[in-house]
Design an enzyme around this catalytic site. Sequence first.
Site, PDB file in Angstrom:
ATOM      1  N   ASP A  38       6.147   1.085   8.174  1.00 19.61           N
ATOM      2  CA  ASP A  38       5.387   2.235   7.668  1.00 19.61           C
ATOM      3  C   ASP A  38       4.146   2.378   8.532  1.00 19.61           C
ATOM      4  O   ASP A  38       3.774   1.473   9.280  1.00 19.61           O
ATOM      5  CB  ASP A  38       4.990   1.983   6.203  1.00 19.61           C
ATOM      6  CG  ASP A  38       4.122   3.096   5.628  1.00 19.61           C
ATOM      7  OD1 ASP A  38       4.444   4.283   5.870  1.00 19.61           O
ATOM      8  OD2 ASP A  38       3.118   2.811   4.964  1.00 19.61           O
ATOM      9  N   SER A  39       3.444   3.508   8.368  1.00 12.94           N
ATOM     10  CA  SER A  39       2.177   3.699   9.066  1.00 12.94           C
ATOM     11  C   SER A  39       1.124   2.707   8.550  1.00 12.94           C
ATOM     12  O   SER A  39       0.110   2.497   9.199  1.00 12.94           O
ATOM     13  CB  SER A  39       1.697   5.127   8.836  1.00 12.94           C
ATOM     14  OG  SER A  39       1.615   5.380   7.450  1.00 12.94           O
ATOM     15  N   CYS A  68       8.498   5.332   5.620  1.00 17.16           N
ATOM     16  CA  CYS A  68       7.380   6.269   5.788  1.00 17.16           C
ATOM     17  C   CYS A  68       7.985   7.663   5.900  1.00 17.16           C
ATOM     18  O   CYS A  68       8.865   7.894   6.737  1.00 17.16           O
ATOM     19  CB  CYS A  68       6.618   5.925   7.071  1.00 17.16           C
ATOM     20  SG  CYS A  68       5.331   7.110   7.518  1.00 17.16           S
ATOM     21  N   GLU A  97      -5.593   4.776  -1.245  1.00 20.21           N
ATOM     22  CA  GLU A  97      -6.104   3.630  -0.465  1.00 20.21           C
ATOM     23  C   GLU A  97      -7.408   3.103  -1.088  1.00 20.21           C
ATOM     24  O   GLU A  97      -7.737   1.942  -0.985  1.00 20.21           O
ATOM     25  CB  GLU A  97      -6.388   4.064   0.980  1.00 20.21           C
ATOM     26  CG  GLU A  97      -5.162   4.491   1.721  1.00 20.21           C
ATOM     27  CD  GLU A  97      -4.580   3.393   2.605  1.00 20.21           C
ATOM     28  OE1 GLU A  97      -5.295   2.436   2.921  1.00 20.21           O
ATOM     29  OE2 GLU A  97      -3.390   3.509   2.950  1.00 20.21           O
ATOM     30  N   CYS A 116       5.914  11.019  -0.172  1.00 20.40           N
ATOM     31  CA  CYS A 116       4.959  10.196   0.570  1.00 20.40           C
ATOM     32  C   CYS A 116       4.921   8.839  -0.130  1.00 20.40           C
ATOM     33  O   CYS A 116       4.912   8.779  -1.366  1.00 20.40           O
ATOM     34  CB  CYS A 116       3.581  10.844   0.551  1.00 20.40           C
ATOM     35  SG  CYS A 116       2.295   9.790   1.262  1.00 20.40           S
ATOM     36  N   HIS A 163       2.707   6.723  -0.632  1.00 18.15           N
ATOM     37  CA  HIS A 163       1.543   6.370  -1.451  1.00 18.15           C
ATOM     38  C   HIS A 163       1.628   6.930  -2.872  1.00 18.15           C
ATOM     39  O   HIS A 163       0.993   6.420  -3.779  1.00 18.15           O
ATOM     40  CB  HIS A 163       0.255   6.929  -0.829  1.00 18.15           C
ATOM     41  CG  HIS A 163      -0.268   6.121   0.316  1.00 18.15           C
ATOM     42  ND1 HIS A 163       0.434   5.951   1.477  1.00 18.15           N
ATOM     43  CD2 HIS A 163      -1.436   5.440   0.473  1.00 18.15           C
ATOM     44  CE1 HIS A 163      -0.286   5.206   2.310  1.00 18.15           C
ATOM     45  NE2 HIS A 163      -1.410   4.882   1.725  1.00 18.15           N
TER      46      HIS A 163
END
Length: 264
Positions: A10-11, A73, A152, A184, A186
Site C-alpha cells: 500500500d502507499s 491500495c 491518519e 479507499c 483508510h
Amino acid sequence: MNSAPLGVFDSGIGGLTVARALFERLPREAVIYFGDTARVPYGPKSPETVRRYSAEILTYLLRRGVKAVVIACNTSTAHALGALQQQSPVPVVGVIEPGARAAVTATRSGTIGVIGTAGTIASGAYERAIKALRPAAQVHSQPCPLFVPLVEEGWFDHPAAELIAREYLEPLKRAQIDVLVLGCTHYPLIKPLLARVMGPDVTLVDSAEETATVVARELERRDLLANGAAHDHRFVVSDDEPHFRKVGALFLGEKLKQVEVVPL
Ligand code: DGL
C-alpha cells in the site's frame, strides 16, 4: 503447495485493513507487507508517478521471493494494476474488481455510490468495473481527499470529521444510492461515522474481505496455497516507522511486532 510469502503493499498504513482480512482468511500464509510511508499519499499524485512507485515496490517484493502480490491500495490498483500484471512473473491481485463485485451483489436499486481518493475517482476504475458486471448500474462517484489525513490523525468520530463527511456525502444522499463503496483503504476505520451520515438504508461495502476471498481462490487455482503452520508476518516501510507502528495497530487491531525500514 508453496510456502513462499505473499506480498501485500500500500502507499502506507491503509492497506493493513486488507492485510487483516488476508490474515483471517489465510492464516497459514506468511505475508510481507510493504507500506510506502516515505511517499504517501498516492491519492493526489499523477497516474505515471503512482505506476512508477508501484513498479518499484513490485521489484522489491519479487526480490524477497513472493509467490503472489496483492495491491492493497485503491489508488495504485486504479493506476497500476494492468502494468504490474504485465510485468510480473507472479499473479497480481487488486482491490477494485473485488469491491465492485461486492457492490453489485449488495445493491437492490442498481444506484451505487463510490468514494475514494482524487486519483481513484478521476481514473473511473470503479465505474468501469461496476458497469462491466452490471451495465445498467447508475454510478455516482465522489472524491473525499480529506478523509485520509483525518484517519491518519485518529479522528474517526471527531465533530470535524462528521462535518466534512456530511459535505462530501450530500450529493450521494441526493442521488439516493443504496450501496456506498468505500474505495479507499483508510475508510473502513470511519465506517460507523459514514453509516450514521448515510443512514440505515445504505449498505457500506469495503473490498477487504472480498479481496481476501479472491486471493484465496487464485492461490488455490494455481496450487500456491501454503499448508504448514500459521506464520508470523513481516512489515516493511520506507520511512517513519514509529507512526506506522502506532497507527498501524489501530488498522490491524493488534500490535505490530517487527517493522523494518527499507527506503526504496
Ligand atoms: N491507500 C490509498 C488508497 O486506498 C489511500 C492513501 C493514499 O492516498 O495514498 O487509495
